[in-house]
Scaffold this motif. Structure first.
Motif, PDB file in Angstrom:
ATOM      1  N   LYS A  52      19.722  -1.765   4.179  1.00 32.61           N
ATOM      2  CA  LYS A  52      18.980  -3.009   3.967  1.00 32.61           C
ATOM      3  C   LYS A  52      18.464  -3.583   5.283  1.00 32.61           C
ATOM      4  O   LYS A  52      17.332  -4.059   5.359  1.00 32.61           O
ATOM      5  CB  LYS A  52      19.857  -4.026   3.239  1.00 32.61           C
ATOM      6  CG  LYS A  52      20.167  -3.615   1.812  1.00 32.61           C
ATOM      7  CD  LYS A  52      21.082  -4.605   1.138  1.00 32.61           C
ATOM      8  CE  LYS A  52      21.376  -4.195  -0.293  1.00 32.61           C
ATOM      9  NZ  LYS A  52      22.294  -5.141  -0.947  1.00 32.61           N
ATOM     10  N   ILE A  53      19.287  -3.538   6.308  1.00 29.29           N
ATOM     11  CA  ILE A  53      18.864  -4.034   7.622  1.00 29.29           C
ATOM     12  C   ILE A  53      17.663  -3.241   8.135  1.00 29.29           C
ATOM     13  O   ILE A  53      16.716  -3.812   8.680  1.00 29.29           O
ATOM     14  CB  ILE A  53      20.038  -3.975   8.627  1.00 29.29           C
ATOM     15  CG1 ILE A  53      21.072  -5.042   8.282  1.00 29.29           C
ATOM     16  CG2 ILE A  53      19.547  -4.141  10.068  1.00 29.29           C
ATOM     17  CD1 ILE A  53      22.388  -4.898   9.030  1.00 29.29           C
ATOM     18  N   SER A  56       0.828  -1.202   0.000  1.00 25.09           N
ATOM     19  CA  SER A  56       0.000   0.000   0.000  1.00 25.09           C
ATOM     20  C   SER A  56       0.866   1.257   0.000  1.00 25.09           C
ATOM     21  O   SER A  56       2.083   1.194   0.201  1.00 25.09           O
ATOM     22  CB  SER A  56      -0.896   0.013   1.246  1.00 25.09           C
ATOM     23  OG  SER A  56      -0.073   0.152   2.414  1.00 25.09           O
ATOM     24  N   GLU A  57       0.208   2.369  -0.172  1.00 24.24           N
ATOM     25  CA  GLU A  57       0.876   3.675  -0.099  1.00 24.24           C
ATOM     26  C   GLU A  57       1.429   3.902   1.309  1.00 24.24           C
ATOM     27  O   GLU A  57       2.489   4.519   1.472  1.00 24.24           O
ATOM     28  CB  GLU A  57      -0.119   4.785  -0.477  1.00 24.24           C
ATOM     29  CG  GLU A  57       0.476   6.165  -0.502  1.00 24.24           C
ATOM     30  CD  GLU A  57       1.512   6.390  -1.598  1.00 24.24           C
ATOM     31  OE1 GLU A  57       2.432   7.210  -1.366  1.00 24.24           O
ATOM     32  OE2 GLU A  57       1.418   5.750  -2.653  1.00 24.24           O
ATOM     33  N   GLU A  58       0.744   3.376   2.308  1.00 25.69           N
ATOM     34  CA  GLU A  58       1.211   3.516   3.692  1.00 25.69           C
ATOM     35  C   GLU A  58       2.538   2.782   3.895  1.00 25.69           C
ATOM     36  O   GLU A  58       3.426   3.276   4.582  1.00 25.69           O
ATOM     37  CB  GLU A  58       0.156   3.003   4.691  1.00 25.69           C
ATOM     38  CG  GLU A  58      -1.067   3.896   4.814  1.00 25.69           C
ATOM     39  CD  GLU A  58      -2.060   3.710   3.662  1.00 25.69           C
ATOM     40  OE1 GLU A  58      -2.048   2.644   2.985  1.00 25.69           O
ATOM     41  OE2 GLU A  58      -2.842   4.641   3.423  1.00 25.69           O
ATOM     42  N   ASP A  59       2.654   1.585   3.289  1.00 25.24           N
ATOM     43  CA  ASP A  59       3.917   0.840   3.361  1.00 25.24           C
ATOM     44  C   ASP A  59       5.042   1.658   2.730  1.00 25.24           C
ATOM     45  O   ASP A  59       6.137   1.767   3.283  1.00 25.24           O
ATOM     46  CB  ASP A  59       3.814  -0.500   2.623  1.00 25.24           C
ATOM     47  CG  ASP A  59       2.904  -1.507   3.304  1.00 25.24           C
ATOM     48  OD1 ASP A  59       2.555  -1.308   4.486  1.00 25.24           O
ATOM     49  OD2 ASP A  59       2.543  -2.491   2.644  1.00 25.24           O
ATOM     50  N   LEU A  60       4.753   2.222   1.588  1.00 25.11           N
ATOM     51  CA  LEU A  60       5.734   3.030   0.867  1.00 25.11           C
ATOM     52  C   LEU A  60       6.166   4.233   1.705  1.00 25.11           C
ATOM     53  O   LEU A  60       7.363   4.529   1.812  1.00 25.11           O
ATOM     54  CB  LEU A  60       5.117   3.491  -0.456  1.00 25.11           C
ATOM     55  CG  LEU A  60       6.044   4.024  -1.521  1.00 25.11           C
ATOM     56  CD1 LEU A  60       7.039   2.970  -1.962  1.00 25.11           C
ATOM     57  CD2 LEU A  60       5.227   4.499  -2.707  1.00 25.11           C
ATOM     58  N   ASN A  88       9.895   7.331   4.934  1.00 22.57           N
ATOM     59  CA  ASN A  88      10.114   8.134   6.141  1.00 22.57           C
ATOM     60  C   ASN A  88      11.227   7.568   7.011  1.00 22.57           C
ATOM     61  O   ASN A  88      12.075   8.315   7.512  1.00 22.57           O
ATOM     62  CB  ASN A  88       8.827   8.247   6.967  1.00 22.57           C
ATOM     63  CG  ASN A  88       7.767   9.080   6.277  1.00 22.57           C
ATOM     64  OD1 ASN A  88       8.044   9.857   5.380  1.00 22.57           O
ATOM     65  ND2 ASN A  88       6.531   8.899   6.690  1.00 22.57           N
ATOM     66  N   THR A  89      11.233   6.261   7.193  1.00 23.75           N
ATOM     67  CA  THR A  89      12.230   5.632   8.054  1.00 23.75           C
ATOM     68  C   THR A  89      13.629   5.775   7.459  1.00 23.75           C
ATOM     69  O   THR A  89      14.579   6.137   8.161  1.00 23.75           O
ATOM     70  CB  THR A  89      11.897   4.150   8.290  1.00 23.75           C
ATOM     71  OG1 THR A  89      10.605   4.073   8.903  1.00 23.75           O
ATOM     72  CG2 THR A  89      12.922   3.493   9.191  1.00 23.75           C
ATOM     73  N   LEU A 123      11.731  -3.295   9.340  1.00 24.45           N
ATOM     74  CA  LEU A 123      10.350  -2.832   9.146  1.00 24.45           C
ATOM     75  C   LEU A 123       9.426  -3.984   8.744  1.00 24.45           C
ATOM     76  O   LEU A 123       8.212  -3.818   8.686  1.00 24.45           O
ATOM     77  CB  LEU A 123      10.309  -1.735   8.073  1.00 24.45           C
ATOM     78  CG  LEU A 123      10.932  -0.408   8.466  1.00 24.45           C
ATOM     79  CD1 LEU A 123      10.991   0.522   7.252  1.00 24.45           C
ATOM     80  CD2 LEU A 123      10.162   0.257   9.588  1.00 24.45           C
ATOM     81  N   GLY A 124      10.004  -5.151   8.440  1.00 22.85           N
ATOM     82  CA  GLY A 124       9.188  -6.321   8.104  1.00 22.85           C
ATOM     83  C   GLY A 124       9.119  -6.657   6.626  1.00 22.85           C
ATOM     84  O   GLY A 124       8.308  -7.502   6.224  1.00 22.85           O
TER      85      GLY A 124
END
Length: 70
Positions: free
Chosen positions: A59-60, A15-19, A24-25, A65-66
């Motif tokens: 990458k880590i 989803s856009e939220e995942d993106l 952000n992170t 984040l899963g």
């Protein structure tokens, strides 16, 4: 400053939220100068300062984040 680009694929973006979470992170990591992730393909291009940050740390962080990194 030694600018590098990490290119890899992220699986599990649904989803856009995942993106937004990934963007952000990663943007908050010291040394990251740009984040570009395509939601459809999962292709990621991260520009970073290799004097401050290692590609493996990027990458880590995505894995933490899963998501799966290929």
């Amino acid at each position: 400053m030694a600018q590098s680009t990490a290119v890899f694929s992220i699986q599990g973006i649904d989803s856009e939220e995942d993106l937004q979470e990934i963007d952000n992170t990663l943007s908050e990591l010291d040394g990251v100068m740009g984040v570009n992730v395509d939601q459809g393909s999962g292709d990621a291009e991260i520009k970073y300062d290799e004097d401050v940050l290692a590609e493996e740390r990027v990458k880590i962080t995505v894995r933490e984040l899963g998501y799966t990194v290929k």
